[in-house]
Motif scaffolding. Structure first.
Motif, PDB file in Angstrom:
ATOM      1  N   LEU A   1       0.862  -1.194   0.000  1.00 51.77           N
ATOM      2  CA  LEU A   1       0.000   0.000   0.000  1.00 51.77           C
ATOM      3  C   LEU A   1       0.896   1.241   0.000  1.00 51.77           C
ATOM      4  CD1 LEU A   1      -2.884   1.226   0.398  1.00 51.77           C
ATOM      5  CD2 LEU A   1      -2.470   1.061   2.849  1.00 51.77           C
ATOM      6  N   GLY A   2       0.845   2.011  -1.097  1.00 46.80           N
ATOM      7  CA  GLY A   2       1.764   3.146  -1.263  1.00 46.80           C
ATOM      8  C   GLY A   2       2.945   2.653  -2.066  1.00 46.80           C
ATOM      9  N   THR A   3       3.196   3.301  -3.219  1.00 43.88           N
ATOM     10  CA  THR A   3       4.257   2.782  -4.102  1.00 43.88           C
ATOM     11  C   THR A   3       5.300   3.862  -4.398  1.00 43.88           C
ATOM     12  OG1 THR A   3       2.969   3.340  -6.077  1.00 43.88           O
ATOM     13  CG2 THR A   3       2.677   1.112  -5.188  1.00 43.88           C
TER      14      THR A   3
ATOM     15  N   THR B   1      -2.735   6.009  -4.791  1.00 47.66           N
ATOM     16  CA  THR B   1      -3.715   6.960  -5.302  1.00 47.66           C
ATOM     17  C   THR B   1      -3.186   7.679  -6.550  1.00 47.66           C
ATOM     18  OG1 THR B   1      -2.833   8.405  -3.582  1.00 47.66           O
ATOM     19  CG2 THR B   1      -4.966   7.384  -3.150  1.00 47.66           C
ATOM     20  N   ASP B   2      -1.877   7.573  -6.800  1.00 49.60           N
ATOM     21  CA  ASP B   2      -1.279   8.171  -7.999  1.00 49.60           C
ATOM     22  C   ASP B   2      -1.131   7.061  -9.051  1.00 49.60           C
ATOM     23  OD1 ASP B   2       0.632   8.895  -9.938  1.00 49.60           O
ATOM     24  OD2 ASP B   2       1.555  10.352  -8.578  1.00 49.60           O
TER      25      ASP B   2
ATOM     26  N   ARG C   1       2.430   6.495 -10.798  1.00 51.76           N
ATOM     27  CA  ARG C   1       3.435   5.889  -9.925  1.00 51.76           C
ATOM     28  C   ARG C   1       3.118   4.399  -9.711  1.00 51.76           C
ATOM     29  NH1 ARG C   1       4.537   9.485  -4.815  1.00 51.76           N
ATOM     30  NH2 ARG C   1       4.280  11.040  -6.436  1.00 51.76           N
TER      31      ARG C   1
ATOM     32  N   VAL D   1       3.073   1.490   3.262  1.00 53.30           N
ATOM     33  CA  VAL D   1       4.221   2.376   2.975  1.00 53.30           C
ATOM     34  C   VAL D   1       3.710   3.725   2.479  1.00 53.30           C
ATOM     35  CG1 VAL D   1       6.605   2.231   2.163  1.00 53.30           C
ATOM     36  CG2 VAL D   1       5.166   0.220   2.007  1.00 53.30           C
TER      37      VAL D   1
ATOM     38  N   ASP E   1       3.084   9.336   6.516  1.00 49.11           N
ATOM     39  CA  ASP E   1       2.815   9.110   7.948  1.00 49.11           C
ATOM     40  C   ASP E   1       1.335   9.265   8.340  1.00 49.11           C
ATOM     41  OD1 ASP E   1       5.547   9.058   7.737  1.00 49.11           O
ATOM     42  OD2 ASP E   1       5.929  10.738   9.089  1.00 49.11           O
TER      43      ASP E   1
ATOM     44  N   ILE F   1      -1.294   8.876   6.744  1.00 51.09           N
ATOM     45  CA  ILE F   1      -2.210   7.911   6.112  1.00 51.09           C
ATOM     46  C   ILE F   1      -2.151   6.562   6.850  1.00 51.09           C
ATOM     47  CG2 ILE F   1      -2.882   6.877   3.884  1.00 51.09           C
ATOM     48  CD1 ILE F   1      -2.927   9.862   3.717  1.00 51.09           C
TER      49      ILE F   1
ATOM     50  N   THR G   1      -5.676   3.881   7.160  1.00 53.39           N
ATOM     51  CA  THR G   1      -5.586   2.708   6.277  1.00 53.39           C
ATOM     52  C   THR G   1      -5.296   1.432   7.077  1.00 53.39           C
ATOM     53  OG1 THR G   1      -3.307   3.381   5.817  1.00 53.39           O
ATOM     54  CG2 THR G   1      -4.957   3.939   4.164  1.00 53.39           C
TER      55      THR G   1
ATOM     56  N   GLU H   1       4.792   1.202   8.191  1.00 52.00           N
ATOM     57  CA  GLU H   1       5.975   2.060   8.260  1.00 52.00           C
ATOM     58  C   GLU H   1       5.955   2.924   9.525  1.00 52.00           C
ATOM     59  OE1 GLU H   1       8.784   2.535   7.470  1.00 52.00           O
ATOM     60  OE2 GLU H   1       9.016   1.158   5.817  1.00 52.00           O
ATOM     61  N   LYS H   2       7.097   3.436   9.867  1.00 50.75           N
ATOM     62  CA  LYS H   2       7.240   4.337  11.001  1.00 50.75           C
ATOM     63  C   LYS H   2       7.018   5.774  10.544  1.00 50.75           C
ATOM     64  CE  LYS H   2      10.212   6.607   9.973  1.00 50.75           C
ATOM     65  NZ  LYS H   2      10.694   7.383   8.812  1.00 50.75           N
TER      66      LYS H   2
ATOM     67  N   ASN I   1       7.957  -0.964  10.960  1.00 51.52           N
ATOM     68  CA  ASN I   1       9.239  -1.120  10.262  1.00 51.52           C
ATOM     69  C   ASN I   1      10.320  -0.187  10.813  1.00 51.52           C
ATOM     70  OD1 ASN I   1      10.917  -2.359   8.438  1.00 51.52           O
ATOM     71  ND2 ASN I   1      10.511  -0.877   6.822  1.00 51.52           N
TER      72      ASN I   1
ATOM     73  N   SER J   1      13.554   0.045  10.830  1.00 47.38           N
ATOM     74  CA  SER J   1      14.462  -0.738   9.991  1.00 47.38           C
ATOM     75  C   SER J   1      15.873  -0.882  10.557  1.00 47.38           C
ATOM     76  CB  SER J   1      14.504  -0.180   8.573  1.00 47.38           C
ATOM     77  OG  SER J   1      14.330   1.193   8.575  1.00 47.38           O
TER      78      SER J   1
ATOM     79  N   TRP K   1       6.430  16.693   1.629  1.00 45.57           N
ATOM     80  CA  TRP K   1       5.431  16.388   2.679  1.00 45.57           C
ATOM     81  C   TRP K   1       6.106  16.214   4.034  1.00 45.57           C
ATOM     82  CZ3 TRP K   1       5.780  11.978   5.536  1.00 45.57           C
ATOM     83  CH2 TRP K   1       6.245  10.791   4.959  1.00 45.57           C
TER      84      TRP K   1
ATOM     85  N   HIS L   1      13.476   6.541  14.896  1.00 44.43           N
ATOM     86  CA  HIS L   1      14.506   5.501  14.727  1.00 44.43           C
ATOM     87  C   HIS L   1      15.573   5.607  15.824  1.00 44.43           C
ATOM     88  CE1 HIS L   1      13.410   3.645  10.960  1.00 44.43           C
ATOM     89  NE2 HIS L   1      13.508   4.750  10.255  1.00 44.43           N
TER      90      HIS L   1
HETATM   91  N1  LIG Z   1      11.767   2.464   7.795  1.00 43.94           N
HETATM   92  C1  LIG Z   1      12.515   3.326   7.147  1.00 43.94           C
HETATM   93  O1  LIG Z   1      13.721   3.349   7.292  1.00 43.94           O
HETATM   94  C2  LIG Z   1      11.870   4.318   6.219  1.00 43.94           C
HETATM   95  C3  LIG Z   1      12.613   4.972   5.228  1.00 43.94           C
HETATM   96  C4  LIG Z   1      11.933   5.860   4.379  1.00 43.94           C
HETATM   97  C5  LIG Z   1      10.568   6.089   4.539  1.00 43.94           C
HETATM   98  N2  LIG Z   1       9.896   5.443   5.529  1.00 43.94           N
HETATM   99  C6  LIG Z   1       8.442   5.663   5.730  1.00 43.94           C
HETATM  100  O2  LIG Z   1       7.741   5.113   4.611  1.00 43.94           O
HETATM  101  C7  LIG Z   1       6.556   5.879   4.386  1.00 43.94           C
HETATM  102  C8  LIG Z   1       6.535   6.331   2.920  1.00 43.94           C
HETATM  103  O3  LIG Z   1       7.638   7.166   2.674  1.00 43.94           O
HETATM  104  P1  LIG Z   1       8.135   7.447   1.178  1.00 43.94           P
HETATM  105  O4  LIG Z   1       9.430   8.149   1.278  1.00 43.94           O
HETATM  106  O5  LIG Z   1       8.050   6.214   0.365  1.00 43.94           O
HETATM  107  O6  LIG Z   1       6.997   8.481   0.706  1.00 43.94           O
HETATM  108  P2  LIG Z   1       6.561   8.804  -0.778  1.00 43.94           P
HETATM  109  O7  LIG Z   1       5.894  10.102  -0.712  1.00 43.94           O
HETATM  110  O8  LIG Z   1       7.737   8.643  -1.705  1.00 43.94           O
HETATM  111  O9  LIG Z   1       5.528   7.625  -1.132  1.00 43.94           O
HETATM  112  C9  LIG Z   1       4.257   7.510  -0.535  1.00 43.94           C
HETATM  113  C10 LIG Z   1       3.288   6.962  -1.575  1.00 43.94           C
HETATM  114  O10 LIG Z   1       2.008   6.757  -0.943  1.00 43.94           O
HETATM  115  C11 LIG Z   1       0.996   7.165  -1.864  1.00 43.94           C
HETATM  116  N3  LIG Z   1      -0.244   7.425  -1.118  1.00 43.94           N
HETATM  117  C12 LIG Z   1      -0.620   8.553  -0.467  1.00 43.94           C
HETATM  118  N4  LIG Z   1      -1.845   8.389   0.078  1.00 43.94           N
HETATM  119  C13 LIG Z   1      -2.233   7.126  -0.228  1.00 43.94           C
HETATM  120  C14 LIG Z   1      -3.396   6.362   0.059  1.00 43.94           C
HETATM  121  N5  LIG Z   1      -4.399   6.856   0.794  1.00 43.94           N
HETATM  122  N6  LIG Z   1      -3.482   5.095  -0.435  1.00 43.94           N
HETATM  123  C15 LIG Z   1      -2.475   4.582  -1.184  1.00 43.94           C
HETATM  124  N7  LIG Z   1      -1.343   5.264  -1.488  1.00 43.94           N
HETATM  125  C16 LIG Z   1      -1.227   6.514  -1.001  1.00 43.94           C
HETATM  126  C17 LIG Z   1       1.588   8.375  -2.552  1.00 43.94           C
HETATM  127  O11 LIG Z   1       0.924   8.632  -3.778  1.00 43.94           O
HETATM  128  C18 LIG Z   1       3.040   7.934  -2.730  1.00 43.94           C
HETATM  129  O12 LIG Z   1       3.238   7.267  -3.960  1.00 43.94           O
HETATM  130  C19 LIG Z   1       6.585   7.046   5.381  1.00 43.94           C
HETATM  131  O13 LIG Z   1       5.779   6.733   6.479  1.00 43.94           O
HETATM  132  C20 LIG Z   1       8.045   7.119   5.811  1.00 43.94           C
HETATM  133  O14 LIG Z   1       8.201   7.618   7.114  1.00 43.94           O
HETATM  134  C21 LIG Z   1      10.521   4.560   6.344  1.00 43.94           C
END
Ligand SMILES: NC(=O)c1ccc[n+]([C@@H]2O[C@H](COP(=O)([O-])OP(=O)(O)OC[C@H]3O[C@@H](n4cnc5c(N)ncnc54)[C@H](O)[C@@H]3O)[C@@H](O)[C@H]2O)c1
Length: 354
Positions: free
Chosen positions: A11-13, A38-39, A42, A74, A77, A79, A83, A97-98, A124, A126, A176, A194
């Motif tokens: 979920l989230g790409t 939702t995009d 992507r 993924v 935050d 969302i 979800t 995700e965190k 996560n 990580s 964001w 973290h």
């Molecule tokens: N554990 C780690 O080390 C680590 C590292 C990086 C990011 N993260 C976490 O991962 C999460 C995502 O970060 P990112 O950098 O990939 O962000 P990002 O903005 O690159 O990707 C988020 C994706 O979610 C999609 N999205 C938004 N609302 C949505 C919905 N309602 N349903 C489905 N998809 C939706 C967006 O369109 C986007 O493609 C964050 O919570 C971030 O804190 C964790």
């Protein structure tokens, strides 16, 4: 008897979802069956790149289809909470995700819902994947440095000072994270969680009290770029007292020029010291034990490999038993984040005259 692989939905790409897909693809017990974003552009690019058979532009549509057992959340935050609550209500195991949520009440609600539903729930964090971190915890648990008295921990990034990961002024994945209206708790929520986990997991002590200062720097005219109001914190310094009596400092910033993504933790006990770090993707662990204190000599320590959170989540889904770090841990950390923000809002600082 071979077990049927868990059917996983991502979920989230965006940026981090790539790491999830790459890691889960290596695990025999997992079949990534679908992705949601939702995009649509992507989403399409992601499902092509990772050879994923089903794609949906809403979680509702994916839940209607329903042919999956577990989800990796993924999304950004803010969302996570709505979800994940939907996924749990539909009986799906969740790796989230965190930070777990945008505030402690939401995080606690997620932990409660997962517990009541009896579903696998993991967050996560990580850096738990680092073998050096797990070995550092074992050393302290064994009592090798005695009673922990003091520690210092830092998480250093510099993406506001250089473009190695892309331009934060134009890329939504960074924008964001700079905006509270977009659900970010700034550097505190993004990587502070973290380093809080790193410090308290290694020392093996729960927090007792916290004080914190947050700082948001002026970065754009009128403090905004398009729809993004740049009001989330960029740096924080925190003092943390632990239940075992130790006192320490934790800080993080996105302006640590010269560091892309480095973590350091130094812990001092009454019989020895320990230093563990990740610098430029290389782990280090060294100890100055009781026999070496007077000289003092620091010795590098080897660390055996450890399973990743992705492997443990997949095993947990197969066995039906949650593994660490779970949503409870995510909620505990979220409570510290909320208190840190309250401390920044309410505790005065003493300004020098003039
Ligand atoms: N554990 C780690 O080390 C680590 C590292 C990086 C990011 N993260 C976490 O991962 C999460 C995502 O970060 P990112 O950098 O990939 O962000 P990002 O903005 O690159 O990707 C988020 C994706 O979610 C999609 N999205 C938004 N609302 C949505 C919905 N309602 N349903 C489905 N998809 C939706 C967006 O369109 C986007 O493609 C964050 O919570 C971030 O804190 C964790």
């Amino acid at each position: 008897m071979t077990k049927t692989p868990a059917r996983l939905l991502i979920l989230g790409t965006g940026t981090m979802a790539r790491a999830h897909a790459d890691e889960f693809k290596k695990i025999d017990g997992v079949d990534i069956v679908a992705a949601v974003d939702t995009d649509p552009d992507r989403l399409r690019e992601f499902t092509r790149e990772h050879d994923i058979r089903h794609e949906f532009t809403s979680l509702d549509a994916a839940l209607e289809w329903n042919e999956f057992d577990a989800a990796s959340n993924v999304t950004p935050d803010r969302i996570h909470h709505p979800t994940t609550m939907q996924l749990l209500a539909a009986g799906k195991h969740v790796l989230c995700e965190k930070p777990l949520a945008d505030n402690y009440p939401h995080a606690a609600e997620m932990a409660r819902a997962a517990r009541q539903a009896g579903l696998v729930n993991m967050i996560n964090l990580s850096y738990r994947n680092l073998a050096s971190m797990q070995e550092a915890r074992r050393i302290i648990e064994n009592g090798d440095i005695g009673t922990v008295r003091h520690f210092e921990a830092s998480y250093l990034q510099s993406w506001l000072a250089q473009p190695a990961w892309g331009d934060w002024r134009t890329d939504p994945t960074w924008l964001w994270r700079l905006s509270m209206k977009h659900g970010s708790l700034g550097v505190l929520g993004d990587v502070g969680i973290h380093i809080l986990d790193y410090a308290t997991h290694v020392t093996g002590q729960a927090p007792l009290g916290v004080s914190c200062r947050l700082k948001t720097f002026d970065k754009a005219p009128d403090g905004r770029i398009g729809e993004f109001v740049l009001d989330a914190n960029d740096s924080f310094t925190m003092q943390l007292e632990l239940r075992g009596g130790a006192l320490g400092v934790i800080h993080a910033t996105r302006f640590a020029s010269g560091h892309l993504n480095d973590l350091h933790l130094r812990v001092w006990g009454d019989q020895g010291g320990l230093e563990v770090s990740l610098e430029h993707n290389v782990e280090h662990l060294r100890v100055c034990g009781s026999a070496d204190l007077e000289k003092p000599v620091w010795r590098d320590i080897a660390f055996p490999p450890t399973d990743s959170i992705y492997q443990r989540f997949s095993g947990a889904v197969t066995d039906g038993v949650t593994a660490a770090p779970d949503f409870n841990r995510g909620a505990e950390l979220q409570e510290i984040l909320d208190l840190a923000m309250k401390s920044d809002r309410e505790n005065g600082r003493f300004l020098l005259p003039g």
